[in-house]
Design a protein around this motif. Structure first.
Motif, PDB file in Angstrom:
ATOM      1  N   UNK A 113       0.854  -1.191   0.000  1.00  0.00           N
ATOM      2  CA  UNK A 113       0.000   0.000   0.000  1.00  0.00           C
ATOM      3  C   UNK A 113       0.883   1.232   0.000  1.00  0.00           C
ATOM      4  N   UNK A 114       0.695   2.093  -0.979  1.00  0.00           N
ATOM      5  CA  UNK A 114       1.500   3.309  -1.078  1.00  0.00           C
ATOM      6  C   UNK A 114       1.134   4.281   0.038  1.00  0.00           C
ATOM      7  N   UNK A 115       2.115   5.077   0.442  1.00  0.00           N
ATOM      8  CA  UNK A 115       1.852   6.139   1.411  1.00  0.00           C
ATOM      9  C   UNK A 115       0.839   7.120   0.806  1.00  0.00           C
ATOM     10  N   UNK A 116       0.029   7.707   1.665  1.00  0.00           N
ATOM     11  CA  UNK A 116      -0.923   8.718   1.213  1.00  0.00           C
ATOM     12  C   UNK A 116      -0.172  10.003   0.878  1.00  0.00           C
ATOM     13  N   UNK A 117      -0.672  10.737  -0.103  1.00  0.00           N
ATOM     14  CA  UNK A 117      -0.035  11.984  -0.514  1.00  0.00           C
ATOM     15  C   UNK A 117      -0.520  13.122   0.372  1.00  0.00           C
ATOM     16  N   UNK A 118       0.427  13.806   0.987  1.00  0.00           N
ATOM     17  CA  UNK A 118       0.121  15.003   1.766  1.00  0.00           C
ATOM     18  C   UNK A 118       0.131  16.183   0.793  1.00  0.00           C
ATOM     19  N   UNK A 119      -1.039  16.504   0.252  1.00  0.00           N
ATOM     20  CA  UNK A 119      -1.124  17.500  -0.810  1.00  0.00           C
ATOM     21  C   UNK A 119      -1.723  18.825  -0.357  1.00  0.00           C
ATOM     22  N   UNK A 120      -1.932  18.973   0.948  1.00  0.00           N
ATOM     23  CA  UNK A 120      -2.477  20.217   1.486  1.00  0.00           C
ATOM     24  C   UNK A 120      -1.311  21.047   2.023  1.00  0.00           C
ATOM     25  N   UNK A 121      -0.920  22.087   1.275  1.00  0.00           N
ATOM     26  CA  UNK A 121       0.234  22.892   1.684  1.00  0.00           C
ATOM     27  C   UNK A 121      -0.012  23.607   3.009  1.00  0.00           C
ATOM     28  N   UNK A 122      -1.264  23.929   3.307  1.00  0.00           N
ATOM     29  CA  UNK A 122      -1.540  24.564   4.591  1.00  0.00           C
ATOM     30  C   UNK A 122      -1.223  23.619   5.740  1.00  0.00           C
ATOM     31  N   UNK A 123      -1.532  22.340   5.544  1.00  0.00           N
ATOM     32  CA  UNK A 123      -1.217  21.357   6.578  1.00  0.00           C
ATOM     33  C   UNK A 123       0.290  21.162   6.703  1.00  0.00           C
ATOM     34  N   UNK A 124       0.986  21.122   5.561  1.00  0.00           N
ATOM     35  CA  UNK A 124       2.444  20.995   5.580  1.00  0.00           C
ATOM     36  C   UNK A 124       3.050  22.141   6.372  1.00  0.00           C
ATOM     37  N   UNK A 125       2.599  23.347   6.094  1.00  0.00           N
ATOM     38  CA  UNK A 125       3.175  24.509   6.770  1.00  0.00           C
ATOM     39  C   UNK A 125       2.779  24.564   8.244  1.00  0.00           C
ATOM     40  N   UNK A 126       1.618  24.038   8.578  1.00  0.00           N
ATOM     41  CA  UNK A 126       1.233  23.946   9.989  1.00  0.00           C
ATOM     42  C   UNK A 126       2.162  23.001  10.738  1.00  0.00           C
ATOM     43  N   UNK A 127       2.476  21.860  10.123  1.00  0.00           N
ATOM     44  CA  UNK A 127       3.416  20.909  10.727  1.00  0.00           C
ATOM     45  C   UNK A 127       4.777  21.562  10.891  1.00  0.00           C
ATOM     46  N   UNK A 128       5.234  22.266   9.857  1.00  0.00           N
ATOM     47  CA  UNK A 128       6.555  22.896   9.919  1.00  0.00           C
ATOM     48  C   UNK A 128       6.597  24.008  10.961  1.00  0.00           C
ATOM     49  N   UNK A 129       5.515  24.745  11.102  1.00  0.00           N
ATOM     50  CA  UNK A 129       5.474  25.797  12.124  1.00  0.00           C
ATOM     51  C   UNK A 129       5.633  25.189  13.515  1.00  0.00           C
ATOM     52  N   UNK A 130       4.945  24.082  13.729  1.00  0.00           N
ATOM     53  CA  UNK A 130       5.060  23.400  15.021  1.00  0.00           C
ATOM     54  C   UNK A 130       6.480  22.880  15.236  1.00  0.00           C
TER      55      UNK A 130
END
Length: 387
Positions: A113-130
């Motif tokens: 099973x392939x990893x799911x694509x994290x395609x929401x840049x807002x979520x990416x940047x929220x993770x990076x901010x944390x």
């Protein structure tokens, strides 16, 4: 169908350099295309030539473009020139679209099973901010979050080794820590970002020759648009894919490469013959878009570039209005000058700026004065005003 019949039936009109490029059916070919030289026309016409004159099944041709919009535009242009019959059989994809197909095929064939694509840049940047906060950057700004995202993309696309990432410095943050904790987050959540799509595809091609061979058989003819903006890992993927048949038609111009901060790798155009022995290098040097004034000044300026292939941009267009240079002492005077220009605009006028933040003061002035404008929407910018 002969080439002459092809030209007559589809009203093909090309200059000598364009025609030479269109008639390159096989082998490695690099086409160096100056701005406004009709490279998309050449790409689309060459596809028609391959299908109608050389009887190559359209399903065997892959065209890789830089953006999703470009894939749609090229397909529409092909259909407009040659009809709908083969347009749906040709494959137009971005490099990420190609990688998604490869990863999906790998997962099915290997029963995983392939990893799911994290395609929401807002979520990416929220993770990076944390992560920035947890690794010592107090109250990270939007610009610092964007910088972290850009440098993560750079590291993956430049195929940096772990030791190189540990040595990679970014002002205002412990970047190596942010990078590796971000990767841990993706692994734990079984996700991949767009850059990981390319990393995984490259690994699949290297570790599973049966998967690579499958795609080499599927697409023995490869066309690549905007090659100067393609990153090191993207070139590595395309190189592996083309290594089966050797049929790769790459279009670009190292003088137009502007995405070095995002790991664009124009050096691939300079090294093309070393990577693909026996390759042909062709040129499109006639600009059909701009006035002679602009072309001559631009060509003189571009010639100052150090790492470039010799080429001369020319045009048969009229001279046009003279270029004016206006010297302003500081940013405030720049913005006020642009504001006055905008108030008196009677035709479409473009303003180029270095980054998103540079546009904000001008946008603020336009809003205050009620001057209509439109801007390319980016996170962190105000919503575009109806123009």
């Amino acid at each position: 169908m002969t080439y002459e019949e092809f030209k007559t039936q589809y009203s093909i009109r090309l200059n000598r350099q364009q025609e030479e490029a269109v008639r390159q059916r096989s082998g490695p070919v690099l086409l160096l295309a100056v701005p406004g030289s009709g490279k998309t026309t050449v790409l689309v016409t060459r596809l028609g030539y391959m299908v109608y004159c050389k009887n190559i099944p359209p399903e065997r041709i892959l065209t890789v473009t830089y953006t999703v919009a470009a894939t749609k535009d090229m397909k529409a242009r092909y259909a407009g020139c040659f009809g709908e019959e083969h347009a749906d059989k040709l494959t137009f994809r971005t490099i990420n679209g190609l990688c998604a197909v490869v990863i999906g095929t790998y997962a099915r064939q290997k029963g995983t099973e392939a990893f799911a694509l994290l395609d929401d840049e807002r979520q990416v940047k929220s993770v990076l901010r944390d992560l920035l906060t947890r690794t010592g950057t107090a109250f990270p700004s939007d610009q610092q979050v964007s910088d972290a995202r850009t440098h993560i993309t750079y590291c993956k696309n430049m195929m940096l080794a772990e030791s190189e990432i540990h040595a990679h410095k970014v002002d205002g943050m412990d970047f190596p820590r942010v990078y590796f904790e971000y990767q841990d987050y993706l692994l734990r959540s079984r996700r991949m970002d767009y850059d990981d799509q390319m990393v995984f595809t490259y690994r699949i091609f290297r570790q599973y020759p049966d998967i690579l061979a499958y795609f080499q058989r599927r697409w023995p003819y490869i066309c690549v648009d905007e090659a100067q903006d393609t990153s090191k890992i993207q070139h590595a993927i395309l190189r592996l894919l083309a290594s089966g048949s050797g049929n790769i038609f790459m279009v670009g111009d190292e003088d137009q490469s502007i995405y070095g901060f995002r790991a664009a790798w124009p050096q691939a155009l300079l090294e093309f013959e070393q990577v693909f022995p026996g390759a042909k290098v062709l040129k499109l040097e006639t600009n059909y878009r701009s006035t002679r004034t602009i072309v001559e000044k631009a060509d003189a300026f571009i010639r100052r570039n150090q790492s470039r292939r010799p080429k001369k941009m020319r045009t048969e267009n009229q001279q046009g209005s003279p270029i004016r240079r206006i010297m302003l002492e500081d940013y405030n005077r720049q913005y006020n000058y642009l504001m006055k220009v905008a108030e008196n605009c009677t035709e479409s006028t473009a303003v180029l700026y270095r980054n998103n933040d540079s546009a904000l003061p001008l946008i603020d002035l336009l809003e205050q004065k009620g001057v209509p404008y439109a801007c390319r929407q980016r996170e962190g910018l105000l919503q575009p005003y109806p123009s």
